[in-house]
Design a protein around this motif. Structure first.
Motif, PDB file in Angstrom:
ATOM      1  N   SER A  14      80.070 -19.274  -2.498  1.00 20.60           N
ATOM      2  CA  SER A  14      79.863 -18.783  -1.128  1.00 20.60           C
ATOM      3  C   SER A  14      78.403 -18.953  -0.741  1.00 20.60           C
ATOM      4  O   SER A  14      77.519 -19.014  -1.587  1.00 20.60           O
ATOM      5  N   ALA A  15      78.193 -19.050   0.553  1.00 21.49           N
ATOM      6  CA  ALA A  15      76.839 -19.191   1.082  1.00 21.49           C
ATOM      7  C   ALA A  15      76.797 -18.576   2.477  1.00 21.49           C
ATOM      8  O   ALA A  15      77.789 -18.588   3.204  1.00 21.49           O
ATOM      9  N   GLU A  16      75.640 -18.036   2.799  1.00 19.31           N
ATOM     10  CA  GLU A  16      75.443 -17.423   4.115  1.00 19.31           C
ATOM     11  C   GLU A  16      74.015 -17.705   4.542  1.00 19.31           C
ATOM     12  O   GLU A  16      73.090 -17.572   3.748  1.00 19.31           O
ATOM     13  N   ARG A  17      73.862 -18.111   5.795  1.00 14.59           N
ATOM     14  CA  ARG A  17      72.515 -18.417   6.305  1.00 14.59           C
ATOM     15  C   ARG A  17      72.401 -17.949   7.742  1.00 14.59           C
ATOM     16  O   ARG A  17      73.246 -18.232   8.573  1.00 14.59           O
ATOM     17  N   ARG A  18      71.315 -17.235   8.028  1.00 16.78           N
ATOM     18  CA  ARG A  18      70.993 -16.793   9.381  1.00 16.78           C
ATOM     19  C   ARG A  18      69.637 -17.365   9.760  1.00 16.78           C
ATOM     20  O   ARG A  18      68.698 -17.299   8.974  1.00 16.78           O
ATOM     21  N   GLU A  19      69.572 -17.924  10.959  1.00 17.79           N
ATOM     22  CA  GLU A  19      68.310 -18.471  11.454  1.00 17.79           C
ATOM     23  C   GLU A  19      68.078 -17.962  12.868  1.00 17.79           C
ATOM     24  O   GLU A  19      69.016 -17.833  13.644  1.00 17.79           O
ATOM     25  N   GLU A  20      66.843 -17.682  13.160  1.00 19.14           N
ATOM     26  CA  GLU A  20      66.476 -17.234  14.505  1.00 19.14           C
ATOM     27  C   GLU A  20      65.242 -18.000  14.947  1.00 19.14           C
ATOM     28  O   GLU A  20      64.291 -18.148  14.186  1.00 19.14           O
ATOM     29  N   CYS A  21      65.286 -18.485  16.178  1.00 18.31           N
ATOM     30  CA  CYS A  21      64.162 -19.238  16.724  1.00 18.31           C
ATOM     31  C   CYS A  21      63.807 -18.641  18.083  1.00 18.31           C
ATOM     32  O   CYS A  21      64.646 -18.589  18.983  1.00 18.31           O
ATOM     33  N   ASN A  22      62.596 -18.187  18.204  1.00 20.43           N
ATOM     34  CA  ASN A  22      62.136 -17.589  19.454  1.00 20.43           C
ATOM     35  C   ASN A  22      61.065 -18.474  20.090  1.00 20.43           C
ATOM     36  O   ASN A  22      60.134 -18.901  19.433  1.00 20.43           O
ATOM     37  N   THR A  23      61.242 -18.725  21.354  1.00 19.58           N
ATOM     38  CA  THR A  23      60.204 -19.398  22.133  1.00 19.58           C
ATOM     39  C   THR A  23      59.881 -18.492  23.319  1.00 19.58           C
ATOM     40  O   THR A  23      60.529 -17.462  23.523  1.00 19.58           O
ATOM     41  N   SER A  24      58.930 -18.890  24.103  1.00 16.47           N
ATOM     42  CA  SER A  24      58.576 -18.068  25.274  1.00 16.47           C
ATOM     43  C   SER A  24      59.696 -18.071  26.316  1.00 16.47           C
ATOM     44  O   SER A  24      59.789 -17.163  27.134  1.00 16.47           O
ATOM     45  N   LEU A  25      60.593 -19.069  26.263  1.00 17.61           N
ATOM     46  CA  LEU A  25      61.660 -19.176  27.262  1.00 17.61           C
ATOM     47  C   LEU A  25      63.045 -18.784  26.747  1.00 17.61           C
ATOM     48  O   LEU A  25      63.928 -18.461  27.544  1.00 17.61           O
ATOM     49  N   SER A  26      63.244 -18.828  25.455  1.00 20.98           N
ATOM     50  CA  SER A  26      64.599 -18.565  24.950  1.00 20.98           C
ATOM     51  C   SER A  26      64.583 -18.004  23.533  1.00 20.98           C
ATOM     52  O   SER A  26      63.576 -18.036  22.840  1.00 20.98           O
ATOM     53  N   LYS A  27      65.747 -17.530  23.132  1.00 23.00           N
ATOM     54  CA  LYS A  27      65.955 -17.010  21.790  1.00 23.00           C
ATOM     55  C   LYS A  27      67.260 -17.623  21.274  1.00 23.00           C
ATOM     56  O   LYS A  27      68.286 -17.543  21.939  1.00 23.00           O
ATOM     57  N   THR A  28      67.213 -18.257  20.119  1.00 24.60           N
ATOM     58  CA  THR A  28      68.387 -18.904  19.553  1.00 24.60           C
ATOM     59  C   THR A  28      68.678 -18.313  18.180  1.00 24.60           C
ATOM     60  O   THR A  28      67.772 -18.157  17.368  1.00 24.60           O
ATOM     61  N   ARG A  29      69.950 -18.017  17.940  1.00 26.53           N
ATOM     62  CA  ARG A  29      70.382 -17.517  16.631  1.00 26.53           C
ATOM     63  C   ARG A  29      71.505 -18.398  16.119  1.00 26.53           C
ATOM     64  O   ARG A  29      72.436 -18.713  16.850  1.00 26.53           O
ATOM     65  N   ASN A  30      71.406 -18.768  14.860  1.00 25.21           N
ATOM     66  CA  ASN A  30      72.450 -19.544  14.198  1.00 25.21           C
ATOM     67  C   ASN A  30      72.911 -18.773  12.974  1.00 25.21           C
ATOM     68  O   ASN A  30      72.099 -18.214  12.233  1.00 25.21           O
ATOM     69  N   TYR A  31      74.222 -18.778  12.758  1.00 22.14           N
ATOM     70  CA  TYR A  31      74.799 -18.096  11.609  1.00 22.14           C
ATOM     71  C   TYR A  31      75.846 -19.020  11.003  1.00 22.14           C
ATOM     72  O   TYR A  31      76.707 -19.540  11.705  1.00 22.14           O
ATOM     73  N   ARG A  32      75.747 -19.244   9.700  1.00 26.19           N
ATOM     74  CA  ARG A  32      76.717 -20.067   8.982  1.00 26.19           C
ATOM     75  C   ARG A  32      77.192 -19.317   7.750  1.00 26.19           C
ATOM     76  O   ARG A  32      76.385 -18.693   7.052  1.00 26.19           O
ATOM     77  N   LYS A  33      78.485 -19.421   7.490  1.00 26.13           N
ATOM     78  CA  LYS A  33      79.051 -18.799   6.300  1.00 26.13           C
ATOM     79  C   LYS A  33      80.092 -19.748   5.725  1.00 26.13           C
ATOM     80  O   LYS A  33      80.850 -20.373   6.460  1.00 26.13           O
ATOM     81  N   PHE A  34      80.107 -19.842   4.387  1.00 29.44           N
ATOM     82  CA  PHE A  34      81.015 -20.747   3.701  1.00 29.44           C
ATOM     83  C   PHE A  34      81.549 -20.053   2.461  1.00 29.44           C
ATOM     84  O   PHE A  34      80.795 -19.399   1.743  1.00 29.44           O
ATOM     85  N   THR A  35      82.850 -20.211   2.188  1.00 32.54           N
ATOM     86  CA  THR A  35      83.445 -19.700   0.954  1.00 32.54           C
ATOM     87  C   THR A  35      84.504 -20.680   0.484  1.00 32.54           C
ATOM     88  O   THR A  35      85.322 -21.143   1.274  1.00 32.54           O
ATOM     89  N   LYS A  36      84.488 -20.989  -0.801  1.00 26.69           N
ATOM     90  CA  LYS A  36      85.502 -21.844  -1.417  1.00 26.69           C
ATOM     91  C   LYS A  36      85.833 -21.252  -2.769  1.00 26.69           C
ATOM     92  O   LYS A  36      84.933 -20.844  -3.507  1.00 26.69           O
ATOM     93  N   GLN A  37      87.127 -21.193  -3.099  1.00 29.76           N
ATOM     94  CA  GLN A  37      87.541 -20.608  -4.371  1.00 29.76           C
ATOM     95  C   GLN A  37      88.414 -21.603  -5.133  1.00 29.76           C
ATOM     96  O   GLN A  37      89.294 -22.244  -4.547  1.00 29.76           O
ATOM     97  N   PHE A  38      88.150 -21.740  -6.434  1.00 28.02           N
ATOM     98  CA  PHE A  38      88.921 -22.599  -7.323  1.00 28.02           C
ATOM     99  C   PHE A  38      89.517 -21.749  -8.432  1.00 28.02           C
ATOM    100  O   PHE A  38      88.834 -20.874  -8.969  1.00 28.02           O
ATOM    101  N   SER A  39      90.743 -22.035  -8.823  1.00 29.16           N
ATOM    102  CA  SER A  39      91.325 -21.422 -10.015  1.00 29.16           C
ATOM    103  C   SER A  39      90.884 -22.235 -11.222  1.00 29.16           C
ATOM    104  O   SER A  39      90.849 -23.464 -11.163  1.00 29.16           O
ATOM    105  N   LEU A  40      90.544 -21.540 -12.300  1.00 28.18           N
ATOM    106  CA  LEU A  40      90.188 -22.240 -13.523  1.00 28.18           C
ATOM    107  C   LEU A  40      91.438 -22.883 -14.111  1.00 28.18           C
ATOM    108  O   LEU A  40      92.520 -22.286 -14.075  1.00 28.18           O
ATOM    109  N   PRO A  41      91.321 -24.086 -14.651  1.00 28.07           N
ATOM    110  CA  PRO A  41      92.474 -24.728 -15.285  1.00 28.07           C
ATOM    111  C   PRO A  41      92.929 -23.934 -16.507  1.00 28.07           C
ATOM    112  O   PRO A  41      92.127 -23.212 -17.113  1.00 28.07           O
TER     113      PRO A  41
END
Length: 83
Positions: free
Chosen positions: A44-71
Motif C-alpha cells: 500500500s502507498a499513500e501520498r498527499r501533496e499541497e501546492c500554494n501560490t498567490s492565486l490558487s491552492k492545489t491538493r493532490n491525494y493518491r492511494k494504492f493497495t494491492k494484495q497477493f496470496s502467498l503460494p
C-alpha cells in the motif's frame, strides 16, 4: 492489466522462486508499506501533496493497495521485498 497478470502468476507458480512486481510510479519509497500477514502480502502507498501560490491552492491525494496470496508452501518468514 499487467499487475493482475503478475498477481495470478504469483498465485499459480509452483517453483521455489516467486516474484511479484508492482509499479509504484508517483510514490516515494517512504510512502510505500509492505505487510505480510495471514498468508497475504499487502502493498500500500499513500501520498498527499499541497501546492500554494498567490492565486490558487492545489491538493493532490493518491492511494494504492494491492494484495497477493502467498503460494502454497511459502512461509511468511521467506518473503523479502525491495523498493
Amino acid at each position: 492489466s499487467r499487475i493482475q497478470r503478475l498477481g495470478r502468476t504469483l498465485n499459480s507458480s509452483h517453483n521455489r522462486s516467486h516474484v511479484a512486481l508492482v509499479d509504484m510510479k508517483g510514490f516515494d519509497p517512504k510512502d510505500v508499506t509492505v505487510m505480510v500477514k495471514d498468508g497475504k502480502v499487502t502493498v500500500s502507498a499513500e501520498r498527499r501533496e499541497e501546492c500554494n501560490t498567490s492565486l490558487s491552492k492545489t491538493r493532490n491525494y493518491r492511494k494504492f493497495t494491492k494484495q497477493f496470496s502467498l503460494p502454497p508452501g511459502v512461509s511468511e518468514d521467506e518473503v523479502t521485498y525491495s523498493l
